[in-house]
Design a protein around this motif. Sequence first.
Motif, PDB file in Angstrom:
ATOM      1  N   MET A   8      52.298  39.254  30.774  1.00 49.24           N
ATOM      2  CA  MET A   8      53.442  40.132  30.601  1.00 49.24           C
ATOM      3  C   MET A   8      53.985  40.528  31.960  1.00 49.24           C
ATOM      4  SD  MET A   8      53.624  43.848  28.678  1.00 49.24           S
ATOM      5  CE  MET A   8      53.311  43.127  27.073  1.00 49.24           C
ATOM      6  N   LYS A   9      55.284  40.476  32.146  1.00 46.73           N
ATOM      7  CA  LYS A   9      55.880  40.799  33.422  1.00 46.73           C
ATOM      8  C   LYS A   9      55.807  42.296  33.680  1.00 46.73           C
ATOM      9  CE  LYS A   9      59.047  36.876  33.501  1.00 46.73           C
ATOM     10  NZ  LYS A   9      60.461  36.450  33.589  1.00 46.73           N
ATOM     11  N   THR A  10      55.778  42.650  34.989  1.00 48.44           N
ATOM     12  CA  THR A  10      55.659  44.048  35.366  1.00 48.44           C
ATOM     13  C   THR A  10      56.787  44.885  34.802  1.00 48.44           C
ATOM     14  OG1 THR A  10      54.555  43.377  37.408  1.00 48.44           O
ATOM     15  CG2 THR A  10      55.455  45.617  37.336  1.00 48.44           C
ATOM     16  N   THR A  11      58.026  44.378  34.860  1.00 48.74           N
ATOM     17  CA  THR A  11      59.163  45.167  34.376  1.00 48.74           C
ATOM     18  C   THR A  11      59.037  45.449  32.896  1.00 48.74           C
ATOM     19  OG1 THR A  11      60.382  43.090  34.122  1.00 48.74           O
ATOM     20  CG2 THR A  11      60.765  44.349  36.131  1.00 48.74           C
ATOM     21  N   LEU A  19      44.581  44.440  26.413  1.00 53.43           N
ATOM     22  CA  LEU A  19      44.383  45.562  27.316  1.00 53.43           C
ATOM     23  C   LEU A  19      45.216  45.287  28.557  1.00 53.43           C
ATOM     24  CD1 LEU A  19      40.903  47.039  28.303  1.00 53.43           C
ATOM     25  CD2 LEU A  19      42.690  46.657  29.984  1.00 53.43           C
ATOM     26  N   LEU A  20      46.082  46.228  28.935  1.00 49.61           N
ATOM     27  CA  LEU A  20      46.974  46.054  30.076  1.00 49.61           C
ATOM     28  C   LEU A  20      46.647  47.093  31.140  1.00 49.61           C
ATOM     29  CD1 LEU A  20      48.691  45.603  27.225  1.00 49.61           C
ATOM     30  CD2 LEU A  20      50.509  45.086  28.828  1.00 49.61           C
ATOM     31  N   TYR A  21      46.590  46.647  32.397  1.00 49.70           N
ATOM     32  CA  TYR A  21      46.302  47.568  33.493  1.00 49.70           C
ATOM     33  C   TYR A  21      46.863  46.992  34.789  1.00 49.70           C
ATOM     34  CZ  TYR A  21      42.528  44.371  34.854  1.00 49.70           C
ATOM     35  OH  TYR A  21      41.808  43.262  35.253  1.00 49.70           O
ATOM     36  N   LEU A  22      46.966  47.838  35.804  1.00 50.98           N
ATOM     37  CA  LEU A  22      47.464  47.394  37.098  1.00 50.98           C
ATOM     38  C   LEU A  22      46.309  46.929  37.969  1.00 50.98           C
ATOM     39  CD1 LEU A  22      50.175  50.086  37.952  1.00 50.98           C
ATOM     40  CD2 LEU A  22      50.537  47.678  37.375  1.00 50.98           C
ATOM     41  N   ALA A  23      46.458  45.745  38.546  1.00 43.61           N
ATOM     42  CA  ALA A  23      45.445  45.187  39.440  1.00 43.61           C
ATOM     43  C   ALA A  23      46.120  44.703  40.716  1.00 43.61           C
ATOM     44  CB  ALA A  23      44.720  44.032  38.760  1.00 43.61           C
ATOM     45  N   LYS A  24      45.350  44.633  41.780  1.00 43.14           N
ATOM     46  CA  LYS A  24      45.906  44.155  43.042  1.00 43.14           C
ATOM     47  C   LYS A  24      46.147  42.653  42.988  1.00 43.14           C
ATOM     48  CE  LYS A  24      44.033  47.682  46.152  1.00 43.14           C
ATOM     49  NZ  LYS A  24      43.179  47.938  47.329  1.00 43.14           N
ATOM     50  N   LYS A  74      49.950  43.995  40.360  1.00 40.69           N
ATOM     51  CA  LYS A  74      50.518  43.219  39.268  1.00 40.69           C
ATOM     52  C   LYS A  74      49.918  43.734  37.962  1.00 40.69           C
ATOM     53  CE  LYS A  74      46.879  39.719  39.240  1.00 40.69           C
ATOM     54  NZ  LYS A  74      46.552  38.281  39.198  1.00 40.69           N
ATOM     55  N   VAL A  75      50.579  43.440  36.876  1.00 43.76           N
ATOM     56  CA  VAL A  75      50.032  43.785  35.566  1.00 43.76           C
ATOM     57  C   VAL A  75      49.072  42.692  35.136  1.00 43.76           C
ATOM     58  CG1 VAL A  75      50.565  44.194  33.150  1.00 43.76           C
ATOM     59  CG2 VAL A  75      52.081  45.083  34.924  1.00 43.76           C
ATOM     60  N   ASP A  76      47.851  43.089  34.826  1.00 44.61           N
ATOM     61  CA  ASP A  76      46.861  42.134  34.326  1.00 44.61           C
ATOM     62  C   ASP A  76      46.648  42.405  32.843  1.00 44.61           C
ATOM     63  OD1 ASP A  76      45.134  40.055  34.347  1.00 44.61           O
ATOM     64  OD2 ASP A  76      43.740  40.907  35.806  1.00 44.61           O
ATOM     65  N   THR A  77      46.437  41.361  32.084  1.00 50.19           N
ATOM     66  CA  THR A  77      46.252  41.471  30.643  1.00 50.19           C
ATOM     67  C   THR A  77      44.998  40.723  30.242  1.00 50.19           C
ATOM     68  OG1 THR A  77      48.656  41.515  30.330  1.00 50.19           O
ATOM     69  CG2 THR A  77      47.313  41.086  28.397  1.00 50.19           C
TER      70      THR A  77
END
Length: 202
Positions: free
Chosen positions: A1-4, A55-60, A68-71
Amino acid sequence: MKTTKFFSFLLCLTTVMGVTSCLNDDDNNNSSKQLSKAEIAQCYLTVGGDYAGKLLYLAKTADGLSQKVDTIDGTWHIPTDSTLVITNFPAKVLAAAVSNNAPLQEALAAAPARDVRCQMHFIQTSPVQFLVNPYALEYNLNYGGADHKVQIPFYYENLYSFGTFDAETRELMVQIIPAAVYVDEKQTNFLNSSQIVFVAKR
């Protein structure tokens, strides 16, 4: 999934909870804040059960210079009208929110997955919405040449730690937010607050 798309999604969740907050203010004025037992039972009938989703979260990023968004796949279940359990919650999701201490981040990322037990508190029937109150997680980690007790509590009774069910799309969305990192029972500045979002179709 894109960050925006991810942050548009979070904005929608925040908007929903903003409306709920206004409704709760009105409820306070009318002294009718608490749902009845029948309303709680109906809410549970709507959202209770097992879920497998994302599960979506922000990762380096790989270069460590941005995020970036990691899924990843995630599972959770709602066994009672006051309990939500996130199963096999990977510690690397919490490690992604740690900064200013690379050894701690690496040790936490390598820790085994844990179940996260949460209290639920239904606050609205249409759409079904509820507060999510996760119990703190505790890890015994070895880094920097020593053993450490690491505790990570989450925001509790907070409008931004919540779940909502969209009857039209049959989608359940849950968000929790780590609140702090304690090392050997002392609060640190090692946490970059970050939403953790769970999404699944009913």
